[in-house]
Design a protein around this motif. Structure first.
Motif, PDB file in Angstrom:
ATOM      1  N   HIS A   9       0.879  -1.172   0.000  1.00 36.48           N
ATOM      2  CA  HIS A   9       0.000   0.000   0.000  1.00 36.48           C
ATOM      3  C   HIS A   9       0.915   1.219   0.000  1.00 36.48           C
ATOM      4  O   HIS A   9       1.418   1.645   1.041  1.00 36.48           O
ATOM      5  CB  HIS A   9      -0.896  -0.046   1.241  1.00 36.48           C
ATOM      6  N   ALA A  10       1.151   1.774  -1.189  1.00 37.41           N
ATOM      7  CA  ALA A  10       2.098   2.878  -1.354  1.00 37.41           C
ATOM      8  C   ALA A  10       1.383   4.219  -1.290  1.00 37.41           C
ATOM      9  O   ALA A  10       0.417   4.446  -2.021  1.00 37.41           O
ATOM     10  CB  ALA A  10       2.826   2.745  -2.687  1.00 37.41           C
ATOM     11  N   HIS A  11       1.863   5.103  -0.441  1.00 40.91           N
ATOM     12  CA  HIS A  11       1.247   6.410  -0.242  1.00 40.91           C
ATOM     13  C   HIS A  11       2.016   7.491  -1.006  1.00 40.91           C
ATOM     14  O   HIS A  11       3.248   7.538  -0.970  1.00 40.91           O
ATOM     15  CB  HIS A  11       1.212   6.771   1.245  1.00 40.91           C
ATOM     16  N   SER A  12       1.248   8.366  -1.682  1.00 45.11           N
ATOM     17  CA  SER A  12       1.816   9.539  -2.364  1.00 45.11           C
ATOM     18  C   SER A  12       2.945   9.145  -3.324  1.00 45.11           C
ATOM     19  O   SER A  12       2.803   8.216  -4.102  1.00 45.11           O
ATOM     20  CB  SER A  12       2.273  10.575  -1.340  1.00 45.11           C
ATOM     21  N   THR A  13       4.098   9.816  -3.221  1.00 43.79           N
ATOM     22  CA  THR A  13       5.171   9.624  -4.197  1.00 43.79           C
ATOM     23  C   THR A  13       5.956   8.333  -4.011  1.00 43.79           C
ATOM     24  O   THR A  13       6.847   8.035  -4.808  1.00 43.79           O
ATOM     25  CB  THR A  13       6.144  10.816  -4.158  1.00 43.79           C
ATOM     26  N   SER A  14       5.637   7.552  -3.001  1.00 43.30           N
ATOM     27  CA  SER A  14       6.325   6.272  -2.830  1.00 43.30           C
ATOM     28  C   SER A  14       5.878   5.244  -3.867  1.00 43.30           C
ATOM     29  O   SER A  14       6.364   4.104  -3.866  1.00 43.30           O
ATOM     30  CB  SER A  14       6.099   5.726  -1.414  1.00 43.30           C
ATOM     31  N   PHE A  15       4.955   5.628  -4.764  1.00 42.84           N
ATOM     32  CA  PHE A  15       4.494   4.702  -5.806  1.00 42.84           C
ATOM     33  C   PHE A  15       5.662   4.201  -6.663  1.00 42.84           C
ATOM     34  O   PHE A  15       5.654   3.067  -7.136  1.00 42.84           O
ATOM     35  CB  PHE A  15       3.429   5.360  -6.697  1.00 42.84           C
ATOM     36  N   PHE A  16       6.703   5.040  -6.850  1.00 43.97           N
ATOM     37  CA  PHE A  16       7.799   4.626  -7.725  1.00 43.97           C
ATOM     38  C   PHE A  16       8.644   3.533  -7.075  1.00 43.97           C
ATOM     39  O   PHE A  16       9.081   2.585  -7.749  1.00 43.97           O
ATOM     40  CB  PHE A  16       8.676   5.824  -8.091  1.00 43.97           C
ATOM     41  N   LEU A  17       8.842   3.619  -5.773  1.00 54.00           N
ATOM     42  CA  LEU A  17       9.566   2.561  -5.057  1.00 54.00           C
ATOM     43  C   LEU A  17       8.782   1.253  -5.128  1.00 54.00           C
ATOM     44  O   LEU A  17       9.366   0.176  -5.317  1.00 54.00           O
ATOM     45  CB  LEU A  17       9.793   2.965  -3.600  1.00 54.00           C
ATOM     46  N   ALA A  18       7.466   1.336  -4.987  1.00 54.53           N
ATOM     47  CA  ALA A  18       6.631   0.138  -5.097  1.00 54.53           C
ATOM     48  C   ALA A  18       6.749  -0.478  -6.491  1.00 54.53           C
ATOM     49  O   ALA A  18       6.803  -1.708  -6.638  1.00 54.53           O
ATOM     50  CB  ALA A  18       5.182   0.485  -4.785  1.00 54.53           C
ATOM     51  N   PHE A  19       6.805   0.365  -7.495  1.00 48.32           N
ATOM     52  CA  PHE A  19       6.972  -0.106  -8.874  1.00 48.32           C
ATOM     53  C   PHE A  19       8.302  -0.841  -9.044  1.00 48.32           C
ATOM     54  O   PHE A  19       8.365  -1.925  -9.645  1.00 48.32           O
ATOM     55  CB  PHE A  19       6.873   1.085  -9.826  1.00 48.32           C
ATOM     56  N   LEU A  20       9.386  -0.283  -8.518  1.00 50.78           N
ATOM     57  CA  LEU A  20      10.695  -0.929  -8.611  1.00 50.78           C
ATOM     58  C   LEU A  20      10.701  -2.278  -7.898  1.00 50.78           C
ATOM     59  O   LEU A  20      11.305  -3.253  -8.368  1.00 50.78           O
ATOM     60  CB  LEU A  20      11.776  -0.019  -8.026  1.00 50.78           C
ATOM     61  N   LEU A  21      10.021  -2.343  -6.762  1.00 52.96           N
ATOM     62  CA  LEU A  21       9.895  -3.617  -6.052  1.00 52.96           C
ATOM     63  C   LEU A  21       9.173  -4.648  -6.917  1.00 52.96           C
ATOM     64  O   LEU A  21       9.582  -5.810  -6.989  1.00 52.96           O
ATOM     65  CB  LEU A  21       9.148  -3.415  -4.740  1.00 52.96           C
ATOM     66  N   LYS A  22       8.097  -4.213  -7.557  1.00 51.91           N
ATOM     67  CA  LYS A  22       7.302  -5.108  -8.409  1.00 51.91           C
ATOM     68  C   LYS A  22       8.152  -5.719  -9.515  1.00 51.91           C
ATOM     69  O   LYS A  22       7.979  -6.900  -9.875  1.00 51.91           O
ATOM     70  CB  LYS A  22       6.133  -4.330  -8.999  1.00 51.91           C
ATOM     71  N   LEU A  23       9.096  -4.949 -10.051  1.00 53.19           N
ATOM     72  CA  LEU A  23       9.963  -5.461 -11.112  1.00 53.19           C
ATOM     73  C   LEU A  23      10.845  -6.597 -10.612  1.00 53.19           C
ATOM     74  O   LEU A  23      11.202  -7.505 -11.382  1.00 53.19           O
ATOM     75  CB  LEU A  23      10.837  -4.338 -11.671  1.00 53.19           C
ATOM     76  N   THR A  24      11.200  -6.551  -9.331  1.00 57.82           N
ATOM     77  CA  THR A  24      12.080  -7.575  -8.766  1.00 57.82           C
ATOM     78  C   THR A  24      11.317  -8.698  -8.078  1.00 57.82           C
ATOM     79  O   THR A  24      11.878  -9.760  -7.810  1.00 57.82           O
ATOM     80  CB  THR A  24      13.053  -6.953  -7.747  1.00 57.82           C
ATOM     81  N   TYR A  25      10.032  -8.457  -7.781  1.00 56.46           N
ATOM     82  CA  TYR A  25       9.220  -9.439  -7.057  1.00 56.46           C
ATOM     83  C   TYR A  25       7.792  -9.367  -7.606  1.00 56.46           C
ATOM     84  O   TYR A  25       6.896  -8.790  -6.986  1.00 56.46           O
ATOM     85  CB  TYR A  25       9.265  -9.130  -5.552  1.00 56.46           C
ATOM     86  N   PRO A  26       7.551  -9.946  -8.764  1.00 56.31           N
ATOM     87  CA  PRO A  26       6.295  -9.734  -9.503  1.00 56.31           C
ATOM     88  C   PRO A  26       5.033 -10.232  -8.808  1.00 56.31           C
ATOM     89  O   PRO A  26       3.934  -9.772  -9.160  1.00 56.31           O
ATOM     90  CB  PRO A  26       6.535 -10.520 -10.804  1.00 56.31           C
ATOM     91  N   THR A  27       5.142 -11.145  -7.849  1.00 52.98           N
ATOM     92  CA  THR A  27       3.923 -11.708  -7.256  1.00 52.98           C
ATOM     93  C   THR A  27       3.221 -10.768  -6.286  1.00 52.98           C
ATOM     94  O   THR A  27       2.038 -10.947  -5.987  1.00 52.98           O
ATOM     95  CB  THR A  27       4.244 -13.017  -6.503  1.00 52.98           C
TER      96      THR A  27
END
Length: 358
Positions: free
Chosen positions: A84-102
Motif C-alpha cells: 500500500h504505497a502512499h503519495s510519491t512512494s508509488f515509484f519505489l513500489a513499482f521498482l519492487l514489483k519489477l524484482t518481485y512480480p507476485t
C-alpha cells in the motif's frame, strides 16, 4: 491478509499520518501489518504501535538498488501480499514489483492541490500504474482524475480517518488563556493560506484581544514561512499568534484549544478537520476539497469561501461570543466524524474493496 504501508517520510503531514493510521489500525485486524519509510524518519515514529513491523530504508536517490533489495528481503521474510504505497512512494513500489512480480500494489493518492488538477504532472504515473492493482483517492476529484486522466479502472474513494492514538512523549504547552485559544493544524505550505489566517487574526486582536492563535504544523523554513513570520511582526501579532512547528501531541494540543480553523485554498480531505471533530472542537473552515461533505454550514460548523476574509472573521466571532454554539457545533461535528469517517467505518470499506478487487 498481509499488508505493508510505504511512505517517504514520517514528517507530520496528512499523508504520513494516514500511513501510520493504516499501519496501526490493520495491526489489530490482520495477520501482518508493516510500515516502511523510504527516505526520512520523523516525529510520527513515536505514534507507531509496537505490533507494527517497521523498516527504515534510508534511500539516497530515486533509483537506489540497495534500498529496493532491502525492501524486497523484508517483503519476502514477512510474506507480504499487498504493498500500500502512499503519495510519491508509488515509484519505489513499482521498482519492487519489477524484482518481485507476485506482490500486489495499491497506490493511495493524497494529492493536496485537488483544486488545480489540470496542472498536475501525470507522465510518471501513466508509466508505472499499469503495474498497480488499485488506486485509493482521498476525495472524489482525485477519483475522477484517476479514471478520466489516467484511464485507471479500479479506483475507490476512501475518506481519511482520525486516530485517537496517544503515544506522544512531548507535552506542548500553549500560550494564552484557557478557553480562548484558536488552533490551526496545518503545515506551513502555500495551499494552507496562512495569509487569510493572519488577516483574520489582525481583526480579532482589535475586537477580542484576549484570544490567541496557535499554528501547529511543519515549518519548512522557506520563503513562505519567512513571509508568514514577517507579517506576524508587521501586523503586531507576535503576542497573539504563535508558530509551534511540528508536534506529536495533537490530542494534548486540542484539549488546550477552544476553536479549530482551516484557511486552506486547496485540500483533499484534511486529517486536521477529522481530528477537530474527534475531539469535539467547533470549527470555521474554507469550503474546498471534500470539506463541504463534512461541514454543513451553520449545522456542525461554519464553512466559508476561500476569498472571504470578512465572512471568516464574522463566523469566528460568532463562535467566540457564543459558548452554547461552540458546544453544539463540537458535538454535531463529532457525530458526523463517528458516523462517516471513523476508523471502523473506513477500514470496513477498505477490507471489502481489497477482498473483492485486489
Amino acid at each position: 491478509m498481509r499488508i505493508l504501508q510505504i511512505i517517504d517520510s514520517l514528517e507530520a503531514g496528512g499523508a504520513e499520518r494516514m500511513a501510520v493510521n493504516y499501519a496501526n489500525a490493520l495491526a489489530n485486524e490482520m495477520a501482518f501489518s508493516g510500515l516502511v519509510i523510504s527516505r526520512k524518519e520523523g516525529p510520527l515514529l513515536n505514534q507507531l504501535n509496537s505490533n507494527v513491523s517497521y523498516l527504515f530504508l534510508n534511500k539516497k536517490s530515486v533509483i537506489d538498488i540497495q534500498s529496493v533489495m532491502k525492501l524486497r528481503k523484508f517483503v519476502i521474510q514477512n510474506t507480504v501480499e499487498i504493498i500500500h504505497a502512499h503519495s510519491t512512494s508509488f515509484f519505489l513500489a513499482f521498482l519492487l514489483k519489477l524484482t518481485y512480480p507476485t506482490v500486489k500494489l495499491i497506490w493511495h493518492d493524497h494529492y493536496g492541490d485537488s483544486e488545480f488538477l489540470s496542472k498536475r504532472p501525470s507522465l510518471a504515473l501513466k508509466f508505472v500504474l499499469p503495474f498497480f492493482n488499485g488506486i485509493i483517492a482521498v476525495n472524489q476529484n482525485l477519483k475522477n482524475w484517476a479514471e478520466q486522466k489516467l484511464h485507471f479502472k479500479n479506483v475507490v474513494y476512501l475518506p481519511n480517518f482520525p486516530s485517537d492514538e496517544n503515544n506522544a512523549s512531548e507535552q506542548t504547552i500553549l500560550q494564552g488563556i484557557q478557553g480562548k485559544r484558536i488552533v490551526s493544524l496545518a503545515n506551513l505550505r502555500v495551499q494552507k493560506n496562512h495569509f487569510l489566517l493572519l488577516e483574520v487574526a489582525k481583526k480579532i486582536k482589535i475586537s477580542h484581544p484576549e484570544w490567541t492563535f496557535h499554528l501547529v504544523g511543519k515549518d519548512f523554513e522557506d520563503e513562505y514561512s519567512k513571509q508568514i513570520k514577517s507579517l506576524i511582526l508587521d501586523f503586531n501579532l507576535e503576542d497573539i499568534v504563535f508558530v509551534h512547528g511540528s508536534r506529536n501531541d495533537i490530542k494534548n494540543i486540542l484539549e488546550q484549544s477552544t476553536i479549530g480553523i482551516l484557511t486552506s485554498q486547496s485540500e483533499g480531505l484534511p486529517v486536521a478537520l477529522l481530528e477537530y471533530g474527534l475531539y469535539e472542537k467547533p470549527v470555521v473552515v474554507t469550503n474546498v476539497g471534500e470539506i463541504p461533505l463534512v461541514i454543513q454550514d451553520g449545522i456542525n460548523g461554519f464553512s466559508v469561501e476561500t476569498n472571504s476574509g470578512q465572512l471568516f472573521y464574522d463566523s469566528l466571532v460568532k463562535l467566540i461570543e457564543n459558548d452554547s454554539l461552540r458546544l453544539h457545533f463540537g458535538k454535531e461535528l463529532q457525530k458526523t466524524i463517528e458516523k462517516k469517517y471513523s476508523k471502523k467505518t473506513v477500514l470496513h470499506q477498505y477490507s471489502n474493496w481489497i477482498a473483492l478487487s485486489i
